[in-house]
Design an enzyme around this catalytic site. Sequence first.
Site, mmCIF file in Angstrom:
data_model
loop_
_atom_site.group_PDB
_atom_site.id
_atom_site.type_symbol
_atom_site.label_atom_id
_atom_site.label_comp_id
_atom_site.label_asym_id
_atom_site.label_seq_id
_atom_site.Cartn_x
_atom_site.Cartn_y
_atom_site.Cartn_z
ATOM 1 N N ASP A 27 0.869 -0.796 0.697
ATOM 2 C CA ASP A 27 -0.309 -0.180 0.018
ATOM 3 C C ASP A 27 0.913 1.061 0.080
ATOM 4 O OD1 ASP A 27 -3.046 1.121 0.222
ATOM 5 O OD2 ASP A 27 -1.683 2.293 1.599
ATOM 6 N N ILE A 28 0.221 2.050 -0.453
ATOM 7 C CA ILE A 28 1.074 3.242 -1.323
ATOM 8 C C ILE A 28 1.037 4.399 0.306
ATOM 9 C CG2 ILE A 28 1.939 5.475 -2.183
ATOM 10 C CD1 ILE A 28 1.550 3.828 -4.577
ATOM 11 N N GLU A 78 -4.619 2.482 -4.261
ATOM 12 C CA GLU A 78 -3.235 2.276 -4.561
ATOM 13 C C GLU A 78 -2.813 1.240 -3.636
ATOM 14 O OE1 GLU A 78 -4.750 4.269 -0.601
ATOM 15 O OE2 GLU A 78 -5.474 4.163 -2.515
#
Length: 534
Positions: free
Chosen positions: A387-388, A431
């Site tokens: 996950d960003i 994301e």
Amino acid sequence: MDTERPLEHAAVADVAAYRRRTEVLGAFFAAVSAVSGILILQSYGTFGRIEATAMLVVSALCVVAMGIALLPLSRRARARLSDVLSALIVAAYALPLLFSAWGPPMQDPAQSAFRPIFGFTGLVYIGLIVLKPTRAGLRRLWAFYAAQLVVVLAAVAVHTGFDLARDGMVALLLWLVFGNLFFILMLASLEYYARALRVVGAEAVAADALRSSETYLQLVLHSIQAGAWGWRVEGSEKRWVSPRFCELLGWEPDDPDAPDSVVALLHPDDRVDFGATLDRQLGHGALFDATARLRVRSGEHRWFNVRGHVVRTEDGAIREAVGAIVDIDDQVQSRQALADSNARLEYLAYHDALTGLRNRRYFLDQFEHELGRARRHHEALSLLIVDIDHFKPYNDHYGHSAGDEALVAVAGFLSGCARRSVDVAARFGGEEFALLLQSTDAAGALRVARRIRAAVEAAGMPHQRAPQGVLTVSVGATTCEPAQAEVAEIDLMIEEADAALYRVKSQGRNGAWHYVDAVNEADAEGDDSPSAQH
């Protein structure tokens, strides 16, 4: 429009003209013979009014029939007229025969000895008309002529002693010897004439049938957009092509530069495959069917189907080949466009349009397949969820275009760290990304997770809304060990990876953690460097 008659039609017309001319001449000679018979027999006093009237009627009918024969008639009418003419010709020769043989006695009893001359000669001519001028009939005619000479000359010698001073003796002998001779020679020429007429007629019929077949063939080939071609080893014309062949390739049929060979037009990239296809097919039979690109007049190459048949000699060598070409470029282009469209649809169905990674649908299908494989082969299977960090503030600050570029960059790092072809990287949503690692235990999964985190941080993409000042990611991992494969489920593994990811985020993000208890928390937070190897 070209009004010139084809050769075979002209030949048929000539045969009809010859037959008509023969009928007219036959009627003319019959009329002349009838009138001559009247005059000759009347001079000897053997004709009465009845006999003369009959001969005149026959002559008149011959003249009428001759006039009718000159008119344009139907086939049936002309056949009937031919029968009538034959009957009139027989009558014109038969009547003098009957009247001379059984008519009144001549004024000069000595001349009565010559009456058999008329009867015998007339009988021969009538027989010839009935028998037709065949070779066998001509041979019999020569025998009759020889017998007639012996009989008549013997009678003349006995009754007159060849007295040339007697009235009509010279004319009689000239007619007997030379007149009959010339008549027989004329009949002999008629035999050759009739034979030539039959040959011309047969050739005309064959030529007409051939032209009709060629016309139908051209119509069929044109309707199916096919161009015929041929090739033979020997002969004056070793290669030939149909007009449609030239048209399909962009040339006019009468263009001297028009091609006459398929091989010379092949695309360089298709020569080897085309030759191999023909060798393979002709090794098992006489038919061949291949597809290749041929050069057209404009210089471009179009797809054609080339098919045909070969004729072999007794020793198996190819003596001749014939076939046709069909323009299938539109079909090939359509099939290629359809294949490209299907490939594009398939790509879109299983790939993320932005990053090029696999999408969630494909990932879950592959996840189920790999989990079943791990159960069958008792192998480990690991799952990473990436996950960003602080992505929404990144989008708000830099804009959605920059956010898309960040997603593409992270996808590239994910693909670069998943080095094996069996590893499956996907965009899981927003994301968030996922990575499926086949035959990878917990330690290996953690090394890959750390490598991804380190690679993103080392890229140094600016992120002013993040504590580190650069773009970072958080990674959660879980592993289905061989002992757990029988009870493992996709949803459970995703929950475990999410739990590991939540643990990383709760400790400040930009890290990697594994759910398995065997990997202690110290390892997850300690050796967090890009040098860890998968």
